[in-house]
Write a protein that holds these residues in place. Structure first.
Motif, PDB file in Angstrom:
ATOM      1  N   PRO A  20       4.652  56.261  22.046  1.00  0.00           N
ATOM      2  CA  PRO A  20       5.504  56.743  20.801  1.00  0.00           C
ATOM      3  C   PRO A  20       6.921  55.907  20.852  1.00  0.00           C
ATOM      4  CG  PRO A  20       5.549  58.411  22.716  1.00  0.00           C
ATOM      5  CD  PRO A  20       4.655  57.426  22.873  1.00  0.00           C
ATOM      6  N   SER A  21       7.622  55.733  19.890  1.00  0.00           N
ATOM      7  CA  SER A  21       8.580  55.015  19.581  1.00  0.00           C
ATOM      8  C   SER A  21      10.002  55.620  20.059  1.00  0.00           C
ATOM      9  CB  SER A  21       8.765  54.596  18.070  1.00  0.00           C
ATOM     10  OG  SER A  21       8.970  55.613  17.441  1.00  0.00           O
ATOM     11  N   ALA A  22       9.927  57.269  20.103  1.00  0.00           N
ATOM     12  CA  ALA A  22      11.132  57.974  20.638  1.00  0.00           C
ATOM     13  C   ALA A  22      10.301  59.025  21.436  1.00  0.00           C
ATOM     14  CB  ALA A  22      11.845  58.270  19.678  1.00  0.00           C
ATOM     15  N   ARG A  23      11.242  59.459  22.529  1.00  0.00           N
ATOM     16  CA  ARG A  23      11.103  60.786  23.183  1.00  0.00           C
ATOM     17  C   ARG A  23      12.278  61.520  23.339  1.00  0.00           C
ATOM     18  NH1 ARG A  23       6.609  59.265  27.840  1.00  0.00           N
ATOM     19  NH2 ARG A  23       5.515  57.767  26.818  1.00  0.00           N
ATOM     20  N   SER A  24      13.121  61.321  22.458  1.00  0.00           N
ATOM     21  CA  SER A  24      14.454  62.226  22.499  1.00  0.00           C
ATOM     22  C   SER A  24      15.169  62.037  20.990  1.00  0.00           C
ATOM     23  CB  SER A  24      15.372  61.648  23.221  1.00  0.00           C
ATOM     24  OG  SER A  24      15.946  60.336  23.000  1.00  0.00           O
ATOM     25  N   GLY A  25      16.112  63.008  20.741  1.00  0.00           N
ATOM     26  CA  GLY A  25      16.529  63.186  19.389  1.00  0.00           C
ATOM     27  C   GLY A  25      15.697  64.327  18.623  1.00  0.00           C
ATOM     28  N   ALA A  28      -0.518  61.171  15.906  1.00  0.00           N
ATOM     29  CA  ALA A  28      -0.260  60.237  14.587  1.00  0.00           C
ATOM     30  C   ALA A  28       1.657  60.585  14.728  1.00  0.00           C
ATOM     31  CB  ALA A  28      -0.584  61.042  13.513  1.00  0.00           C
ATOM     32  N   ALA A  29       2.231  59.754  13.718  1.00  0.00           N
ATOM     33  CA  ALA A  29       3.587  59.513  13.816  1.00  0.00           C
ATOM     34  C   ALA A  29       3.796  59.085  12.271  1.00  0.00           C
ATOM     35  CB  ALA A  29       4.156  58.426  14.606  1.00  0.00           C
ATOM     36  N   SER A  30       5.021  59.707  11.837  1.00  0.00           N
ATOM     37  CA  SER A  30       5.509  59.513  10.389  1.00  0.00           C
ATOM     38  C   SER A  30       6.972  59.429  10.154  1.00  0.00           C
ATOM     39  CB  SER A  30       4.777  60.574   9.526  1.00  0.00           C
ATOM     40  OG  SER A  30       5.710  61.942  10.214  1.00  0.00           O
ATOM     41  N   GLY A  31       7.258  58.878   9.081  1.00  0.00           N
ATOM     42  CA  GLY A  31       8.708  58.663   8.888  1.00  0.00           C
ATOM     43  C   GLY A  31       9.404  57.501   9.788  1.00  0.00           C
ATOM     44  N   ALA A  32      10.496  57.710  10.493  1.00  0.00           N
ATOM     45  CA  ALA A  32      10.969  56.979  11.261  1.00  0.00           C
ATOM     46  C   ALA A  32      10.176  56.512  12.562  1.00  0.00           C
ATOM     47  CB  ALA A  32      12.269  57.274  11.617  1.00  0.00           C
ATOM     48  N   TYR A  33       9.145  57.609  12.965  1.00  0.00           N
ATOM     49  CA  TYR A  33       8.650  57.265  14.264  1.00  0.00           C
ATOM     50  C   TYR A  33       7.237  56.551  14.182  1.00  0.00           C
ATOM     51  CZ  TYR A  33      11.649  61.366  15.432  1.00  0.00           C
ATOM     52  OH  TYR A  33      12.727  62.242  15.776  1.00  0.00           O
ATOM     53  N   SER A  34       6.884  56.069  15.249  1.00  0.00           N
ATOM     54  CA  SER A  34       5.504  55.327  15.235  1.00  0.00           C
ATOM     55  C   SER A  34       4.936  55.310  16.471  1.00  0.00           C
ATOM     56  CB  SER A  34       6.089  53.804  14.724  1.00  0.00           C
ATOM     57  OG  SER A  34       6.797  53.232  15.850  1.00  0.00           O
ATOM     58  N   LEU A  35       3.610  54.670  16.629  1.00  0.00           N
ATOM     59  CA  LEU A  35       2.886  54.814  18.082  1.00  0.00           C
ATOM     60  C   LEU A  35       2.511  53.366  18.034  1.00  0.00           C
ATOM     61  CD1 LEU A  35       0.503  57.586  17.955  1.00  0.00           C
ATOM     62  CD2 LEU A  35       2.570  57.507  19.150  1.00  0.00           C
ATOM     63  N   SER A  36       2.680  52.501  19.137  1.00  0.00           N
ATOM     64  CA  SER A  36       2.368  51.231  19.535  1.00  0.00           C
ATOM     65  C   SER A  36       0.804  51.134  19.494  1.00  0.00           C
ATOM     66  CB  SER A  36       2.935  50.887  20.703  1.00  0.00           C
ATOM     67  OG  SER A  36       2.217  51.240  21.862  1.00  0.00           O
ATOM     68  N   GLY A  80       9.725  66.790  15.486  1.00  0.00           N
ATOM     69  CA  GLY A  80      10.508  65.833  14.894  1.00  0.00           C
ATOM     70  C   GLY A  80      12.073  65.775  14.577  1.00  0.00           C
ATOM     71  N   SER A  81      12.275  65.462  13.584  1.00  0.00           N
ATOM     72  CA  SER A  81      13.910  65.694  13.052  1.00  0.00           C
ATOM     73  C   SER A  81      13.789  65.687  11.678  1.00  0.00           C
ATOM     74  CB  SER A  81      14.784  64.503  13.664  1.00  0.00           C
ATOM     75  OG  SER A  81      14.295  63.119  13.175  1.00  0.00           O
ATOM     76  N   SER A  82      15.022  65.729  11.116  1.00  0.00           N
ATOM     77  CA  SER A  82      15.415  65.642   9.647  1.00  0.00           C
ATOM     78  C   SER A  82      14.372  66.590   8.790  1.00  0.00           C
ATOM     79  CB  SER A  82      15.177  64.241   9.101  1.00  0.00           C
ATOM     80  OG  SER A  82      16.325  63.419   9.728  1.00  0.00           O
ATOM     81  N   GLY A  83      14.324  67.516   9.201  1.00  0.00           N
ATOM     82  CA  GLY A  83      13.209  68.535   8.549  1.00  0.00           C
ATOM     83  C   GLY A  83      11.828  68.134   8.582  1.00  0.00           C
ATOM     84  N   LEU A  84      11.459  67.530   9.631  1.00  0.00           N
ATOM     85  CA  LEU A  84      10.114  66.956  10.093  1.00  0.00           C
ATOM     86  C   LEU A  84       9.912  65.826   9.112  1.00  0.00           C
ATOM     87  CD1 LEU A  84       8.024  70.259  10.637  1.00  0.00           C
ATOM     88  CD2 LEU A  84       9.055  68.494  12.461  1.00  0.00           C
ATOM     89  N   LYS A  85      10.940  65.242   8.294  1.00  0.00           N
ATOM     90  CA  LYS A  85      10.434  63.971   7.685  1.00  0.00           C
ATOM     91  C   LYS A  85       9.968  62.896   8.658  1.00  0.00           C
ATOM     92  CE  LYS A  85      13.651  64.902   3.813  1.00  0.00           C
ATOM     93  NZ  LYS A  85      14.797  64.329   2.999  1.00  0.00           N
ATOM     94  N   ASN A  86      10.598  62.987   9.765  1.00  0.00           N
ATOM     95  CA  ASN A  86      10.293  61.985  10.920  1.00  0.00           C
ATOM     96  C   ASN A  86       9.650  63.141  12.115  1.00  0.00           C
ATOM     97  OD1 ASN A  86      11.948  59.954   9.714  1.00  0.00           O
ATOM     98  ND2 ASN A  86      13.710  61.097  10.947  1.00  0.00           N
TER      99      ASN A  86
END
Length: 475
Positions: A201-206, A188-196, A147-153
């Motif tokens: 998954p809503s993102a594969r980079s960053g 699972a996904a959390s924060g700004a990320y999601s699964l359809s 993830g990102s942001s200290g795993l908040k996402n």
């Protein structure tokens, strides 16, 4: 520190040579610990009369690698951690060290993680983990976070959930285990990320953060070593819509009589894993039917055991000599009857150690190019992380109230087929008996249910290959 590919693999080869020169022997398969050169119970087995000609899949080179050598900069911690050694030089399988962590025995998360790394793009990538649990008795589960942001996402993967009793667990005590995590496996996904709804998954980079997390069962601590976190190319470019292998265990005649008529019109072959000494008896296929499946419809006639009694008992209840003897007879029988497959499925999915302490999958590797389990925590990959522990989803059934994996969930939104089709991975399905009417056991699927499964596979554009065909792509 994370090393680039050219430097890291040169270092790996030198490390391996140093270990061999010191009297060590690397366990077959490339991910075993460096161990003393003592054959133990396997002494006297001799060379297999029919060793597999199929080569192991080419080792997939990493595009980014963290091998946990001294100075790596990752943090071991969490409320569930009792003690750590960031550079354990006593237990390792690459380089000269690994990270050692001992949990607190409280069932709370223990981890090895790092945040704030250079931004990563995992499009077209999968994650490779190499780890070891000293004693899995009190292991509960292992998860991985990206993830990102200290795993908040964060996205999370369920790497391993440990079963008790006779369960064949992918992670065994004291063994170095390799796992591939694909986008199809995100749980699972959390924060700004999601699964359809389809599991996309809503993102594969960053991504800038990673965490390898271990939970004990709150009864006693466990000790684990983390050796490798790597990024390797996945196979979306080869199989954009993924691959399914339809495999059938136990030589049931219904595969010839009921499954074949469903699959032949689509030109789809399957893999039949056979018990040699039941062939031509009772409700099992005969040699003529096997040859017709292979020669006329392109099916693969693979191995499941030589003796029915061995299949019933399962290999971990036998000695290494007894297991190897069954493998020898099975290969001789297959070759002698004109069946070309060098692939195998464990009876009851069991590949644990024999009664005298030899891992069954190491014995299988003497005779077969792959061996299939019924572990399905994650979907199998190209190339397989451990070819003699192929993962498969078993018990697919359209029955109700009989256990197994419900067909409706396999073909439904976000199910195994959707995830396979959107991630380019290898979904191995394990079936057994086909029935004309409603299934009454988890090992049965109706002919109508099989037809629905095949239709759903084809509508998604997923290629169907036998295990033999699939492995040929990456030999």
């Amino acid at each position: 520190m994370a090393w680039k590919v050219r430097k890291e693999f040169t270092m790996d080869r030198r490390s391996a040579l140093r270990a061999m020169g010191a009297g060590g022997l690397a366990v077959a398969g490339g991910t075993g610990a460096v161990v003393a050169a003592d054959a133990g119970p396997t002494e006297g087995l001799g060379a297999p009369p029919y060793a597999p000609a199929g080569r192991r899949p080419r080792h997939r080179r990493a595009t980014w690698s963290q091998q946990f050598q001294p100075g790596h900069g990752w943090t071991a911690g969490g409320a569930g951690t009792a003690s750590t050694n960031p550079a354990d030089t006593a237990v390792f399988t690459r380089g000269a060290a690994s990270v050692r962590v001992t949990t607190a025995g409280t069932g709370v998360q223990s981890y090895v993680r790092k945040s704030g790394m250079s931004v990563m793009n995992l499009t077209g990538k999968m994650i490779r983990l190499v780890f070891r649990v000293t004693d899995v008795t009190h292991l509960s589960r292992i998860q991985f976070y990206l993830g990102s942001s200290g795993l908040k996402n964060a996205f999370s993967w369920r790497v391993h959930t440990h079963g008790t009793g006779a369960a064949a667990n992918y992670a065994q005590s004291g063994e170095w285990v390799t796992v591939h995590l694909q986008w199809a496996d995100v749980s699972a996904a959390s924060g700004a990320y999601s699964l359809s709804a389809q599991g996309v998954p809503s993102a594969r980079s960053g991504f800038t953060d990673m965490s390898f997390a271990v939970y004990d069962d709150a009864s006693a601590p466990v000790t684990y070593h983390l050796q490798v976190i790597e990024l390797v190319s996945d196979t979306v470019s080869v199989f954009p819509a993924g691959v399914v292998s339809l495999t059938f265990d136990d030589s049931h005649k219904s595969v010839h009589d009921l499954a074949r008529p469903v699959m032949d019109p689509w030109g789809i072959p399957g893999t039949l894993y056979n018990i040699a000494d039941v062939i031509g008896t009772g409700t099992y296929v005969n040699l003529g039917q096997m040859r017709s499946l292979q020669d006329a419809s392109g099916w693969e006639m693979a191995g499941h055991s030589f003796a029915a009694a061995t299949h019933t008992a399962s290999y971990p209840k036998l000695t290494a000599q007894e297991v190897d003897a069954d493998f020898v007879k099975l290969r001789e029988w297959l070759v002698g009857n004109g069946f070309t497959s060098e692939h195998f499925a464990y009876p009851h999915g069991a590949f644990q150690k024999t009664t005298d302490g030899v891992p069954v999958d190491q014995l299988a590797a003497r005779h077969f190019t792959t061996a299939r389990s019924i572990v399905s925590e994650t979907i199998e990959s190209f190339a397989p992380a451990m070819p003699h522990r192929l993962k498969a989803l078993t018990g697919v059934t359209d029955g109700t109230g009989i256990g197994g994996a419900a067909l409706s969930r396999v073909i439904g939104p976000g199910g195994a087929l959707d995830r396979c089709a959107r991630s380019g991975c290898w979904l191995i399905l394990c079936l057994h008996r086909i029935v004309a009417d409603a299934p009454t056991a988890s090992t049965e699927i109706s002919q109508t249910g099989l037809r629905t499964l095949v239709t759903e596979i084809r509508e998604r554009g997923i290629e169907v290959l036998t295990v033999q065909e699939a492995m040929a792509y990456h030999a």
